[in-house]
Write a protein that holds these residues in place. Structure first.
Motif, PDB file in Angstrom:
ATOM      1  N   LYS A  16     -40.764 -11.725  17.179  1.00 32.20           N
ATOM      2  CA  LYS A  16     -42.201 -12.363  16.793  1.00 32.20           C
ATOM      3  C   LYS A  16     -43.075 -11.281  16.749  1.00 32.20           C
ATOM      4  O   LYS A  16     -43.976 -11.232  15.904  1.00 32.20           O
ATOM      5  CB  LYS A  16     -42.335 -13.154  18.203  1.00 32.20           C
ATOM      6  CG  LYS A  16     -43.538 -13.869  18.301  1.00 32.20           C
ATOM      7  CD  LYS A  16     -43.592 -14.811  19.382  1.00 32.20           C
ATOM      8  CE  LYS A  16     -45.110 -15.570  19.356  1.00 32.20           C
ATOM      9  NZ  LYS A  16     -45.098 -16.212  20.947  1.00 32.20           N
ATOM     10  N   SER A  74     -32.331  -9.073   7.548  1.00 30.94           N
ATOM     11  CA  SER A  74     -33.902  -9.172   7.362  1.00 30.94           C
ATOM     12  C   SER A  74     -34.730  -7.953   7.772  1.00 30.94           C
ATOM     13  O   SER A  74     -34.270  -7.245   8.715  1.00 30.94           O
ATOM     14  CB  SER A  74     -34.517 -10.465   8.154  1.00 30.94           C
ATOM     15  OG  SER A  74     -34.419 -10.023   9.455  1.00 30.94           O
ATOM     16  N   ASP A  76     -44.085  -8.901   3.234  1.00 33.57           N
ATOM     17  CA  ASP A  76     -43.261 -10.165   3.154  1.00 33.57           C
ATOM     18  C   ASP A  76     -42.253 -10.163   4.404  1.00 33.57           C
ATOM     19  O   ASP A  76     -41.302  -9.324   4.394  1.00 33.57           O
ATOM     20  CB  ASP A  76     -42.362 -10.364   1.859  1.00 33.57           C
ATOM     21  CG  ASP A  76     -41.359 -11.389   1.733  1.00 33.57           C
ATOM     22  OD1 ASP A  76     -41.655 -12.230   2.718  1.00 33.57           O
ATOM     23  OD2 ASP A  76     -40.569 -11.457   0.833  1.00 33.57           O
ATOM     24  N   ALA A  77     -42.589 -10.774   5.280  1.00 33.06           N
ATOM     25  CA  ALA A  77     -41.690 -11.155   6.592  1.00 33.06           C
ATOM     26  C   ALA A  77     -40.124 -11.409   6.151  1.00 33.06           C
ATOM     27  O   ALA A  77     -39.473 -11.396   7.042  1.00 33.06           O
ATOM     28  CB  ALA A  77     -42.195 -11.903   7.665  1.00 33.06           C
ATOM     29  N   GLY A  78     -40.100 -12.136   5.095  1.00 32.47           N
ATOM     30  CA  GLY A  78     -38.655 -12.804   4.478  1.00 32.47           C
ATOM     31  C   GLY A  78     -37.914 -11.696   3.929  1.00 32.47           C
ATOM     32  O   GLY A  78     -36.947 -12.287   3.319  1.00 32.47           O
ATOM     33  N   LEU A  79     -38.524 -10.502   3.833  1.00 31.05           N
ATOM     34  CA  LEU A  79     -37.748  -9.667   3.072  1.00 31.05           C
ATOM     35  C   LEU A  79     -36.289  -9.287   3.439  1.00 31.05           C
ATOM     36  O   LEU A  79     -36.202  -8.899   4.613  1.00 31.05           O
ATOM     37  CB  LEU A  79     -38.594  -8.486   2.603  1.00 31.05           C
ATOM     38  CG  LEU A  79     -38.073  -7.131   1.723  1.00 31.05           C
ATOM     39  CD1 LEU A  79     -37.719  -7.560   0.379  1.00 31.05           C
ATOM     40  CD2 LEU A  79     -38.785  -5.965   2.115  1.00 31.05           C
ATOM     41  N   MET A  80     -35.311  -9.369   2.459  1.00 28.13           N
ATOM     42  CA  MET A  80     -34.189  -8.759   2.819  1.00 28.13           C
ATOM     43  C   MET A  80     -33.741  -7.664   2.328  1.00 28.13           C
ATOM     44  O   MET A  80     -33.906  -7.289   1.091  1.00 28.13           O
ATOM     45  CB  MET A  80     -33.104 -10.058   2.423  1.00 28.13           C
ATOM     46  CG  MET A  80     -33.249 -11.632   2.839  1.00 28.13           C
ATOM     47  SD  MET A  80     -32.870 -11.394   4.850  1.00 28.13           S
ATOM     48  CE  MET A  80     -31.013 -11.431   4.658  1.00 28.13           C
ATOM     49  N   LYS A  87     -42.892  -9.531  13.055  1.00 22.77           N
ATOM     50  CA  LYS A  87     -43.747 -10.592  11.988  1.00 22.77           C
ATOM     51  C   LYS A  87     -45.198 -10.357  12.291  1.00 22.77           C
ATOM     52  O   LYS A  87     -45.788 -10.302  11.353  1.00 22.77           O
ATOM     53  CB  LYS A  87     -43.233 -12.090  12.336  1.00 22.77           C
ATOM     54  CG  LYS A  87     -42.006 -12.513  11.983  1.00 22.77           C
ATOM     55  CD  LYS A  87     -41.306 -13.731  12.342  1.00 22.77           C
ATOM     56  CE  LYS A  87     -39.800 -14.008  11.799  1.00 22.77           C
ATOM     57  NZ  LYS A  87     -39.362 -15.341  12.397  1.00 22.77           N
ATOM     58  N   VAL A 107     -37.223  -7.797   9.459  1.00 26.19           N
ATOM     59  CA  VAL A 107     -37.898  -8.135  10.573  1.00 26.19           C
ATOM     60  C   VAL A 107     -36.877  -7.681  11.684  1.00 26.19           C
ATOM     61  O   VAL A 107     -36.775  -6.714  12.447  1.00 26.19           O
ATOM     62  CB  VAL A 107     -38.050  -9.619  10.851  1.00 26.19           C
ATOM     63  CG1 VAL A 107     -38.297  -9.993  12.193  1.00 26.19           C
ATOM     64  CG2 VAL A 107     -39.371 -10.106  10.123  1.00 26.19           C
ATOM     65  N   GLN A 108     -35.402  -7.849  11.270  1.00 26.40           N
ATOM     66  CA  GLN A 108     -34.472  -7.663  12.217  1.00 26.40           C
ATOM     67  C   GLN A 108     -34.375  -5.975  12.302  1.00 26.40           C
ATOM     68  O   GLN A 108     -34.134  -5.255  13.396  1.00 26.40           O
ATOM     69  CB  GLN A 108     -33.060  -8.159  11.718  1.00 26.40           C
ATOM     70  CG  GLN A 108     -32.135  -8.251  12.824  1.00 26.40           C
ATOM     71  CD  GLN A 108     -30.721  -8.889  12.364  1.00 26.40           C
ATOM     72  OE1 GLN A 108     -30.967  -9.566  11.285  1.00 26.40           O
ATOM     73  NE2 GLN A 108     -29.701  -8.520  12.882  1.00 26.40           N
ATOM     74  N   SER A 143     -47.943  -9.199   9.663  1.00 26.45           N
ATOM     75  CA  SER A 143     -49.112 -10.100   9.095  1.00 26.45           C
ATOM     76  C   SER A 143     -50.264  -9.537   9.388  1.00 26.45           C
ATOM     77  O   SER A 143     -51.237  -9.916   8.778  1.00 26.45           O
ATOM     78  CB  SER A 143     -48.920 -11.474   9.867  1.00 26.45           C
ATOM     79  OG  SER A 143     -49.093 -11.109  11.223  1.00 26.45           O
TER      80      SER A 143
END
Length: 416
Positions: free
Chosen positions: A367, A352, A387-391, A370, A354-355, A374
């Protein structure tokens, strides 16, 4: 204070803003005119590197040597086993001997960039206080040294009083720290003729204790000098940033990230930091610090270059400036950016974004990463990241990708 120093060292300390207080300005000033004198600062080995908060002390030792005297870097191999309680809200975690030795080895790397060590009269010495503290006989120490300390007086020191006023526990182990530090000064005077202890202003009580003990036990004439505890103009503690401590060792913080820290100095701090952390003439520091508008950015680049060159060398400073110019002015990637290298097994089917932001050091937690996304503060290859869910998979990493947090913090991610 209107005191006109005669010695070069005191003159530099006053002129460049290093001086908060001194136990005897005139006595120390006159002593420094008579030959080469050792002065020391103690550094506890609580981590494998010192951070920017210690740089003002390192620069004081450098100026001591440049003005013809002998700096001693005292490593707290003994005192680190106790922990300095000064202005702390809680007790330091205790470290074992192996960890302390490893930390001292890491810290040594930094000092050699600032000081010349050797056997000459003005060459620096590195000494470990475990040399005399590890072999102390407890009963003899209590009888010969402990009797010179008044509990009433020790309780009055601000570092202790502030802890007790907040009704926070202060262990007997920590309470002993100031006695051990005082003993260090006496031993350094006895063994090496050291006449000066320096430190941050939070060390005033400990330094005064050492002066009193040295006078009482061996009738030695010694002095103490403190520097101001530095905060930035916006009230933050010097040496802290969004991504954590600004370490001095290159293996814990890249020269580019170190350079960038200084490049991001607040306008109001530029002149003061040039005086403290570089060797530019004072009038040049003041001229640069007084620049206004976009010109102040030239002063910040000069500050970053000078400070980075002292620690990491002129080549590293130049590489950092070149990378910054590529990243900011040309929108490029920059060869010298902090780089996160992922193995194929780590990447797996994807990881991810985020990671990646957290692992690249651009955010302290998932957190926080993210929230950065946002609030439109994150970018991927200079494009807004929404997109915080982007892989991110192997195909995306067929060439390096650039992650950014705000306008000033960047990192590369590559597949190793």
């Amino acid at each position: 204070m209107t005191y006109h120093p005669k010695s070069d060292f005191i003159a530099v300390m006053m002129e460049r803003g290093f001086l908060a207080d001194c136990t005897d300005y005139q006595g120390l000033d006159e002593a420094l005119l008579k030959g080469v004198h050792p002065g020391y600062i103690g550094f506890d080995a609580t981590a494998k590197s010192l951070h920017v908060g210690s740089l003002i002390q390192i620069m004081m030792l450098r100026w001591l040597q440049k003005t013809g005297h002998k700096p001693i870097t005292l490593m707290g191999g003994g005192t680190t086993k106790v922990g300095d309680p000064s202005f702390r809200a809680d007790e330091r975690p205790l470290l074992g001997p192996e960890q302390i030795d490893a930390n001292i080895a890491g810290i040594k790397q930094v000092f050699s960039a600032y000081l010349t060590y050797g056997d000459g009269p003005g060459d620096a010495l590195m000494i470990n206080n475990a040399e005399w503290l590890d072999g102390l006989n407890y009963l003899e120490f209590l009888r010969d040294i402990g009797r010179h300390f008044s509990i009433n007086r020790m309780l009055s020191f601000e570092s202790v009083k502030s802890r007790l006023d907040r009704e926070q526990s202060l262990s007997f182990l920590e309470f002993n720290y100031m006695i051990l530090q005082a003993y260090d000064f006496m031993e350094l005077h006895r063994r090496y003729g050291c006449i000066l202890q320096m430190g941050g202003s939070d060390q005033w009580g400990n330094i005064v204790n050492g002066i009193d003990l040295t006078r009482r036990v061996i009738d030695g004439e010694v002095y103490g000098l403190t520097s101001p505890l530095l905060t930035t103009s916006d009230g933050k503690k010097m040496g802290k940033s969004l991504s954590g401590a600004i370490w001095l060792n290159a293996d814990m913080l890249s020269p580019y990230a170190f350079w960038q820290f200084w490049r991001n100095t607040t306008d109001a701090d530029v002149g003061r930091f040039l005086k403290l952390y570089t060797e530019l003439p004072v009038d040049e520091c003041e001229r640069l610090g007084a620049l206004a508008g976009s010109e102040i950015n030239l002063a910040k680049i000069r500050l970053a270059n000078e400070v980075t060159a002292l620690l990491h060398g002129a080549q590293a400073a130049q590489a950092a400036e070149t990378t910054a110019r590529e990243v900011f002015e040309k929108g490029g990637v920059g060869d010298d950016l902090p780089t996160l290298t992922l193995s194929a097994s780590e990447l797996g089917d994807g990881i991810s974004v985020v990671q990646l932001i957290v692992r690249a050091g651009l955010a302290g937690s998932g957190k926080e990463a993210k929230r950065l996304i946002s609030e439109s503060g994150a970018r991927l290859d200079d494009a807004p990241l929404t997109d915080a869910g982007l892989m991110i998979d192997a195909a995306a990493l067929s060439s390096p990708i650039k992650l950014s947090a705000g306008k000033k913090r960047h990192a590369l991610v590559v597949l190793g």
